[in-house]
Motif scaffolding. Structure first.
Motif, PDB file in Angstrom:
ATOM      1  N   GLU A 168       6.856  88.964  71.586  1.00 58.51           N
ATOM      2  CA  GLU A 168       5.564  88.360  71.798  1.00 58.51           C
ATOM      3  C   GLU A 168       5.151  88.878  73.057  1.00 58.51           C
ATOM      4  OE1 GLU A 168       8.470  86.560  71.603  1.00 58.51           O
ATOM      5  OE2 GLU A 168       8.453  85.520  69.825  1.00 58.51           O
ATOM      6  N   CYS A 201      -1.058  90.954  67.127  1.00 55.36           N
ATOM      7  CA  CYS A 201      -0.990  89.811  66.579  1.00 55.36           C
ATOM      8  C   CYS A 201      -0.656  90.037  64.895  1.00 55.36           C
ATOM      9  CB  CYS A 201      -2.067  88.811  66.621  1.00 55.36           C
ATOM     10  SG  CYS A 201      -2.707  88.211  68.245  1.00 55.36           S
ATOM     11  N   ASN A 202      -0.922  91.098  64.280  1.00 57.14           N
ATOM     12  CA  ASN A 202      -0.512  91.577  63.226  1.00 57.14           C
ATOM     13  C   ASN A 202       0.640  92.529  62.947  1.00 57.14           C
ATOM     14  OD1 ASN A 202      -2.640  90.124  61.947  1.00 57.14           O
ATOM     15  ND2 ASN A 202      -4.134  91.866  62.528  1.00 57.14           N
ATOM     16  N   ASP A 203       1.306  92.787  64.097  1.00 58.89           N
ATOM     17  CA  ASP A 203       2.469  93.503  64.333  1.00 58.89           C
ATOM     18  C   ASP A 203       3.712  93.058  63.531  1.00 58.89           C
ATOM     19  OD1 ASP A 203       4.787  95.109  65.293  1.00 58.89           O
ATOM     20  OD2 ASP A 203       3.382  95.720  66.757  1.00 58.89           O
ATOM     21  N   THR A 204       4.442  93.898  62.532  1.00 53.81           N
ATOM     22  CA  THR A 204       5.312  93.592  61.637  1.00 53.81           C
ATOM     23  C   THR A 204       6.763  93.311  62.526  1.00 53.81           C
ATOM     24  OG1 THR A 204       5.663  95.644  61.242  1.00 53.81           O
ATOM     25  CG2 THR A 204       4.433  94.341  59.664  1.00 53.81           C
ATOM     26  N   LEU A 206       7.159  91.426  64.970  1.00 54.62           N
ATOM     27  CA  LEU A 206       7.230  89.934  65.413  1.00 54.62           C
ATOM     28  C   LEU A 206       7.951  89.251  64.138  1.00 54.62           C
ATOM     29  CD1 LEU A 206       3.344  89.246  66.414  1.00 54.62           C
ATOM     30  CD2 LEU A 206       5.218  89.237  67.855  1.00 54.62           C
ATOM     31  N   SER A 210       7.063  83.838  64.772  1.00 59.29           N
ATOM     32  CA  SER A 210       5.872  84.291  65.973  1.00 59.29           C
ATOM     33  C   SER A 210       4.610  84.812  65.286  1.00 59.29           C
ATOM     34  CB  SER A 210       6.571  85.373  66.764  1.00 59.29           C
ATOM     35  OG  SER A 210       7.889  84.472  67.376  1.00 59.29           O
ATOM     36  N   ARG A 211       4.696  85.574  64.229  1.00 56.73           N
ATOM     37  CA  ARG A 211       3.821  86.369  63.615  1.00 56.73           C
ATOM     38  C   ARG A 211       2.563  84.934  63.314  1.00 56.73           C
ATOM     39  NH1 ARG A 211       5.801  89.815  61.058  1.00 56.73           N
ATOM     40  NH2 ARG A 211       5.920  88.937  58.811  1.00 56.73           N
ATOM     41  N   ASP A 212       3.188  84.016  62.506  1.00 60.69           N
ATOM     42  CA  ASP A 212       2.447  82.902  62.114  1.00 60.69           C
ATOM     43  C   ASP A 212       1.557  82.581  63.402  1.00 60.69           C
ATOM     44  OD1 ASP A 212       3.075  83.082  59.590  1.00 60.69           O
ATOM     45  OD2 ASP A 212       4.604  81.431  59.590  1.00 60.69           O
ATOM     46  N   ALA A 214       0.900  83.890  66.215  1.00 57.72           N
ATOM     47  CA  ALA A 214      -0.005  84.956  66.606  1.00 57.72           C
ATOM     48  C   ALA A 214      -1.418  85.081  65.891  1.00 57.72           C
ATOM     49  CB  ALA A 214       0.658  86.173  66.637  1.00 57.72           C
ATOM     50  N   GLN A 215      -0.888  84.682  64.367  1.00 55.08           N
ATOM     51  CA  GLN A 215      -2.200  85.147  63.467  1.00 55.08           C
ATOM     52  C   GLN A 215      -3.197  83.898  63.380  1.00 55.08           C
ATOM     53  OE1 GLN A 215      -0.071  86.339  59.763  1.00 55.08           O
ATOM     54  NE2 GLN A 215      -0.439  88.478  60.438  1.00 55.08           N
ATOM     55  N   SER A 219      -4.773  85.178  67.731  1.00 49.45           N
ATOM     56  CA  SER A 219      -5.981  86.082  67.253  1.00 49.45           C
ATOM     57  C   SER A 219      -7.266  85.282  67.151  1.00 49.45           C
ATOM     58  CB  SER A 219      -5.376  86.796  65.836  1.00 49.45           C
ATOM     59  OG  SER A 219      -6.341  87.769  65.393  1.00 49.45           O
TER      60      SER A 219
END
Length: 304
Positions: A168, A201-204, A206, A210-212, A214-215, A219
């Motif tokens: 992250e 924030c959309n990086d796979t 993650l 963590s991506r949830d 971030a998005q 973001s």
């Protein structure tokens, strides 16, 4: 990412809060426990300066609970305490030198205990992360707290992240915190760092949880950062509404851990990033056409 379904209480100019799964009595008991814990942590700092991080966490959580339960006029002082504690923890990471003296007291009369004296040249305290600094920056901006913002300018953000950096931090966290630092000192390079962070924030790479986060949370708040001076009110209001709906969806519907609801987490009761940029926009004399249970109105308007 755009917001999800509407819920009862929403209107064209208002975003309602999600309903916590715990009852008010249980949440009030939590609030009282946190209120008792804060003075204990404050008084322990001379011997245990690393307790600045738990202090910032407890103060931020209590701000969220007060926003939900009242009294709302306690929210700004809790946000200021959280911001100052986190930024002071960051400044401790600077090279060894004279002790850092920080007033952690409430606004108004000086704290009778006086400023806290903290060492420099320390390793980052456990739990201090670039994301924590971003949250503290938002709390300081929302409450117009010059002390916390001046401390933020001194924090060596790259030394706060653990080594090697967590995914992250590496993908968006460091760029986000450093972008805010640059923005606040008037450096145009901050915009590029923020754009880098929003792309991350959309990086796979993650992890899904963590991506949830971030998005749904990070973001949208960066988008508001980039738009907060925009003279086109409709554009900012659309981004603000989207950020609030995504905030609600994250805390009401998304499970950070399987089978574990987040709907009663105090972090969900205030939309801290949107609050900061709505307050900044208000102070610039620009309109803010969206209100919400997640945005304490007195804080947005600088009235408390």
């Amino acid at each position: 990412m755009t917001g999800g379904r509407a819920m009862d209480g929403d209107s064209a100019g208002f975003v309602a809060r999600h309903r916590p799964g715990r009852d008010r009595e249980a949440l009030a008991a939590r609030a009282e426990r946190r209120a008792r814990e804060i003075p204990r942590l404050r008084d322990s700092l001379a011997e245990r300066p690393g307790n600045l991080v738990p202090l910032t966490e407890e103060a931020l959580a209590l701000a969220g609970l007060r926003q939900l339960l009242g009294p709302e006029d306690e929210v700004p002082s809790r946000l200021r305490l959280s911001a100052r504690a986190a930024m002071a923890a960051g400044v401790m990471v600077t090279p060894a030198g004279p002790p850092l003296r920080v007033d952690l007291g409430p606004p108004g009369p000086p704290d009778p205990r006086g400023p806290v004296e903290l060492p420099r040249g320390r390793e980052p305290p456990v739990g201090l992360t670039p994301r924590r600094l971003v949250q503290a920056c938002h709390a300081a901006l929302a409450t117009r707290d010059r002390i916390a913002l001046d401390l933020f300018a001194q924090v060596p953000v790259d030394r706060v992240a653990r080594q090697p950096p967590a995914a992250e931090d590496r993908i968006y966290g460091l760029a986000h915190a450093q972008g805010l630092q640059a923005l606040l000192r008037g450096d145009a390079a901050g915009n590029q760092l923020l754009l880098q962070a929003i792309q991350g924030c959309n990086d796979t790479a993650l992890a899904p949880a963590s991506r949830d986060y971030a998005q749904f949370i990070v973001s949208p708040e960066i988008e508001l950062t980039l738009l907060h001076r925009d003279s086109e009110a409709a554009k900012f209001d659309q981004a603000l509404r989207n950020a609030l709906v995504l905030h609600r969806r994250y805390w009401a519907d998304i499970q950070a851990n399987p089978g574990e609801s987040q709907d009663s987490d105090p972090a969900g009761f205030i939309a801290l990033g949107p609050l900061a940029w709505a307050a900044m926009r208000h102070d610039q004399g620009l309109p803010v056409g969206i209100r919400s249970d997640y945005l304490p109105r007195g804080v947005v308007e600088g009235a408390v």
